[in-house]
Write a protein that holds these residues in place. Sequence first.
Motif, PDB file in Angstrom:
ATOM      1  N   PHE A 102       0.688  -1.259  -0.064  1.00 53.79           N
ATOM      2  CA  PHE A 102       0.177   0.031   0.105  1.00 53.79           C
ATOM      3  C   PHE A 102       0.759   1.372   0.015  1.00 53.79           C
ATOM      4  CE2 PHE A 102      -2.186   3.605   2.021  1.00 53.79           C
ATOM      5  CZ  PHE A 102      -3.200   3.788   0.897  1.00 53.79           C
ATOM      6  N   LEU A 103       1.691   1.417   0.940  1.00 55.78           N
ATOM      7  CA  LEU A 103       2.656   2.515   0.849  1.00 55.78           C
ATOM      8  C   LEU A 103       3.143   3.042  -0.352  1.00 55.78           C
ATOM      9  CD1 LEU A 103       4.090   2.757   4.583  1.00 55.78           C
ATOM     10  CD2 LEU A 103       2.039   3.829   3.568  1.00 55.78           C
ATOM     11  N   SER A 104       3.673   2.135  -0.898  1.00 55.95           N
ATOM     12  CA  SER A 104       4.529   2.445  -2.173  1.00 55.95           C
ATOM     13  C   SER A 104       3.394   2.824  -3.393  1.00 55.95           C
ATOM     14  CB  SER A 104       5.257   1.239  -2.658  1.00 55.95           C
ATOM     15  OG  SER A 104       4.443   0.142  -3.185  1.00 55.95           O
ATOM     16  N   LYS A 105       2.111   2.148  -3.260  1.00 62.20           N
ATOM     17  CA  LYS A 105       1.271   2.383  -4.410  1.00 62.20           C
ATOM     18  C   LYS A 105       0.615   3.652  -4.019  1.00 62.20           C
ATOM     19  CE  LYS A 105       0.179  -2.400  -5.183  1.00 62.20           C
ATOM     20  NZ  LYS A 105      -1.017  -3.378  -5.216  1.00 62.20           N
ATOM     21  N   TYR A 106       0.501   4.122  -2.678  1.00 61.81           N
ATOM     22  CA  TYR A 106       0.102   5.510  -2.449  1.00 61.81           C
ATOM     23  C   TYR A 106       1.141   6.656  -3.022  1.00 61.81           C
ATOM     24  CZ  TYR A 106      -1.183   9.486   0.428  1.00 61.81           C
ATOM     25  OH  TYR A 106      -1.844  10.889   0.775  1.00 61.81           O
ATOM     26  N   LEU A 107       2.324   6.262  -2.627  1.00 61.18           N
ATOM     27  CA  LEU A 107       3.331   7.287  -2.940  1.00 61.18           C
ATOM     28  C   LEU A 107       3.435   7.343  -4.637  1.00 61.18           C
ATOM     29  CD1 LEU A 107       6.081   6.302  -0.631  1.00 61.18           C
ATOM     30  CD2 LEU A 107       4.823   8.233  -0.572  1.00 61.18           C
ATOM     31  N   PHE A 108       3.626   6.206  -5.341  1.00 60.15           N
ATOM     32  CA  PHE A 108       3.335   6.344  -6.662  1.00 60.15           C
ATOM     33  C   PHE A 108       2.027   7.239  -7.390  1.00 60.15           C
ATOM     34  CE2 PHE A 108       6.988   3.528  -6.458  1.00 60.15           C
ATOM     35  CZ  PHE A 108       7.672   3.637  -7.790  1.00 60.15           C
ATOM     36  N   VAL A 109       1.004   6.730  -6.799  1.00 59.48           N
ATOM     37  CA  VAL A 109      -0.324   7.332  -7.250  1.00 59.48           C
ATOM     38  C   VAL A 109      -0.350   8.685  -7.179  1.00 59.48           C
ATOM     39  CG1 VAL A 109      -2.803   7.463  -7.066  1.00 59.48           C
ATOM     40  CG2 VAL A 109      -1.773   5.096  -7.356  1.00 59.48           C
ATOM     41  N   THR A 110       0.140   9.299  -5.872  1.00 56.66           N
ATOM     42  CA  THR A 110       0.012  10.464  -5.400  1.00 56.66           C
ATOM     43  C   THR A 110       1.187  11.351  -6.145  1.00 56.66           C
ATOM     44  OG1 THR A 110       1.037  10.358  -3.297  1.00 56.66           O
ATOM     45  CG2 THR A 110      -1.495  10.105  -3.627  1.00 56.66           C
ATOM     46  N   GLY A 111       2.429  10.839  -6.016  1.00 55.69           N
ATOM     47  CA  GLY A 111       3.422  11.598  -6.246  1.00 55.69           C
ATOM     48  C   GLY A 111       3.611  11.733  -8.010  1.00 55.69           C
ATOM     49  N   LEU A 112       2.881  10.764  -8.838  1.00 56.31           N
ATOM     50  CA  LEU A 112       3.138  10.936 -10.157  1.00 56.31           C
ATOM     51  C   LEU A 112       1.593  11.319 -10.809  1.00 56.31           C
ATOM     52  CD1 LEU A 112       4.689   7.494 -11.148  1.00 56.31           C
ATOM     53  CD2 LEU A 112       5.753   9.933 -10.830  1.00 56.31           C
ATOM     54  N   ALA A 113       0.772  12.138 -10.036  1.00 55.73           N
ATOM     55  CA  ALA A 113      -0.587  12.527 -10.147  1.00 55.73           C
ATOM     56  C   ALA A 113      -0.528  13.612 -11.231  1.00 55.73           C
ATOM     57  CB  ALA A 113      -1.089  13.035  -9.046  1.00 55.73           C
ATOM     58  N   ASP A 114       0.508  14.328 -11.479  1.00 53.92           N
ATOM     59  CA  ASP A 114       0.488  15.361 -12.399  1.00 53.92           C
ATOM     60  C   ASP A 114       1.037  14.883 -13.872  1.00 53.92           C
ATOM     61  OD1 ASP A 114       3.152  15.109 -11.356  1.00 53.92           O
ATOM     62  OD2 ASP A 114       3.697  17.152 -11.581  1.00 53.92           O
ATOM     63  N   LEU A 115       1.777  13.842 -13.527  1.00 54.82           N
ATOM     64  CA  LEU A 115       2.301  13.015 -14.909  1.00 54.82           C
ATOM     65  C   LEU A 115       1.214  12.307 -15.527  1.00 54.82           C
ATOM     66  CD1 LEU A 115       5.069  14.183 -13.518  1.00 54.82           C
ATOM     67  CD2 LEU A 115       6.146  11.926 -14.758  1.00 54.82           C
ATOM     68  N   LEU A 116       0.428  11.631 -14.685  1.00 54.39           N
ATOM     69  CA  LEU A 116      -0.898  11.099 -15.195  1.00 54.39           C
ATOM     70  C   LEU A 116      -1.912  11.876 -15.692  1.00 54.39           C
ATOM     71  CD1 LEU A 116      -0.988   8.443 -12.250  1.00 54.39           C
ATOM     72  CD2 LEU A 116      -0.860   7.901 -14.641  1.00 54.39           C
ATOM     73  N   THR A 117      -1.925  13.003 -15.268  1.00 51.03           N
ATOM     74  CA  THR A 117      -2.969  14.056 -15.534  1.00 51.03           C
ATOM     75  C   THR A 117      -2.457  14.728 -16.962  1.00 51.03           C
ATOM     76  OG1 THR A 117      -3.428  14.760 -13.482  1.00 51.03           O
ATOM     77  CG2 THR A 117      -4.035  16.398 -15.129  1.00 51.03           C
ATOM     78  N   ALA A 118      -1.167  14.689 -17.352  1.00 52.00           N
ATOM     79  CA  ALA A 118      -0.608  15.108 -18.618  1.00 52.00           C
ATOM     80  C   ALA A 118      -1.039  14.222 -19.808  1.00 52.00           C
ATOM     81  CB  ALA A 118       0.879  15.367 -18.372  1.00 52.00           C
TER      82      ALA A 118
END
Length: 263
Positions: A102-118
């Motif tokens: 979970f923690l790693s997944k939380y970090l990836f999803v939140t930390g890469l949110a702007d790259l996914l938005t792009a």
Amino acid sequence: MRTIVITGGTDGMGAALARHYLAAGDRVVVIGRSRAKFDALSASNAAFIAADLSLVQDSRRAIDQLRQEHDRIDALVLAASFIRQRRHVTTEGHEASWSLFFLSKYLFVTGLADLLTAADKPVVVNTAVPGARADAIDFDDLEMADGFTFRRSNAHQRRANELLGILATKQNPALSYITWGPTRLVRTSFAGEVGTGMKVAAAIMAPLLGQRAEDAVRPIIGLIDTPTPGRAAYRGAKPRPLTVGAHDEQDAARLGTGVEANI
């Protein structure tokens, strides 16, 4: 050319997805622990980031590298796995299964949110089997210091990953966020620290009843290639109902607050 990021992409279903998208001509970033297994993929349009995702510092380092090297991520597949039947504390002081699943997944999803938005049609595929009970999380003991069992830990992580989808799609309504699990056993190497019973069962049952990783991931490929905005849950190619609790929005917010306070 799409950019596909796959955690746990050096083995099993993650590696099968990496091979598929490399053959399709996409840019693939594989995150895992084994450089040797990555080298076996043998593709020039693949990149490797070495990381032990049970460690928060390694997850953060991998995210920082992705942010430095890419301005867009089209698909993020969260497939890293290492099974532990007993509670184990990492050198950082986190419960290892909670940190990896979970923690790693939380970090990836939140930390890469702007790259996914792009991306035009961003998608996150989280290989957390859907269907855990709405009350599976102990918000007062997220790292399960008390009363740890393998079954409770598994349900705890799975429900947390469903709630993560609420946070992710609220921030980016165009995002497709999918919790996904295979319909049956998959023939793959079994990475973990488990008892003899589980080792024997895996060694015997997977070759007899398991499906090839290449077959297991076909539904994931369809979900990545034709994403639908919003949250969804699947077992194989079959949609499953999302778990609905009485306070899902509040639970998701509480989960995010609790995690941020402890990492």
